[in-house]
Write an enzyme that holds these catalytic residues in place. Sequence first.
Site, PDB file in Angstrom:
ATOM      1  N   GLU A 109      -7.474  93.767-127.329  1.00 31.54           N
ATOM      2  CA  GLU A 109      -8.171  95.000-126.491  1.00 31.54           C
ATOM      3  C   GLU A 109      -7.234  95.537-125.621  1.00 31.54           C
ATOM      4  O   GLU A 109      -7.353  96.873-125.574  1.00 31.54           O
ATOM      5  CB  GLU A 109      -9.596  94.539-125.879  1.00 31.54           C
ATOM      6  CG  GLU A 109     -10.509  94.279-126.863  1.00 31.54           C
ATOM      7  CD  GLU A 109     -11.952  93.740-126.284  1.00 31.54           C
ATOM      8  OE1 GLU A 109     -13.016  94.316-126.647  1.00 31.54           O
ATOM      9  OE2 GLU A 109     -11.687  92.816-125.461  1.00 31.54           O
ATOM     10  N   GLU A 129     -14.818  87.508-131.230  1.00 33.91           N
ATOM     11  CA  GLU A 129     -15.935  87.190-130.346  1.00 33.91           C
ATOM     12  C   GLU A 129     -17.164  86.832-131.015  1.00 33.91           C
ATOM     13  O   GLU A 129     -17.971  86.191-130.518  1.00 33.91           O
ATOM     14  CB  GLU A 129     -16.127  88.699-129.404  1.00 33.91           C
ATOM     15  CG  GLU A 129     -15.194  88.932-128.383  1.00 33.91           C
ATOM     16  CD  GLU A 129     -13.952  89.540-128.686  1.00 33.91           C
ATOM     17  OE1 GLU A 129     -13.195  89.919-127.751  1.00 33.91           O
ATOM     18  OE2 GLU A 129     -13.420  89.391-129.965  1.00 33.91           O
TER      19      GLU A 129
END
Length: 255
Positions: A109, A129
Amino acid sequence: MSVVLTEKVLDGRALLITLNRPEARNAVNGQVAREMAAVLDDLDADPTLVVGIIRGEGKGFSAGMDLKAFLEGDVPAVDDRGFGGFAQRGPRTPLIAAIEGFAVAGGLEMALACDLIVAASDAKLGLPEVKRSLIAAGGGLLRLAQRIPYHVAAEIGLTGDPLSVERLYQVGLVNRVAEPGHALDEALALAAQLVDNAPLALEGTKYVLENAGDWGMEQGWEKQEPVMLRVSSSEDAREGATAFAERRPPVWRGR
């Protein structure tokens, strides 16, 4: 002890930023986020710097959020800047990510929050995730959905497995593929293509590129107008035209 190190490179026109928690795979805690936010504020404030390069010390770029610190109540974000101190709101200055080893979860990210990505051919990039009953809410899903084909973004987000750098290069997510151990060298070469350009023009170009997808074409013409006027009426714009006419390198002053 500082966990984000800086060094001016390319004749002082680029800032090399190093995530310095190799013992924790450069996992991001609150200290990393705060220091990164401060570094990027300094990057924007220094008129001699026109590009930043972010790398990780040790075996990889970043493994993402420091889960142990998070469980102890440590928040790896800074106000409206978001995860890592810039995943939600980055600097005005262009950023290049130089990835060796891995950039996963929040590490990817942060790389996606950069404007250009260089990755070693054997690096692992992914958003795992879902394997921890989390979602990649630090901009990973949002940016992937905007930048690459939906089904490729869905494969990354829903499987949680990394995709090869070569495939990510093919779909346009990675700008340059480097031999293992040479991602920084390739990132510096890419940065060298930016540093001779006018800083105000780089900043304005980045701003339009970042927002064009949200504006759409009709609103985009209106929104880019003040940016264009600010840059084209600057001293640097006059210097650019003068230097071209005089057949000499321009001397930018950032105003």
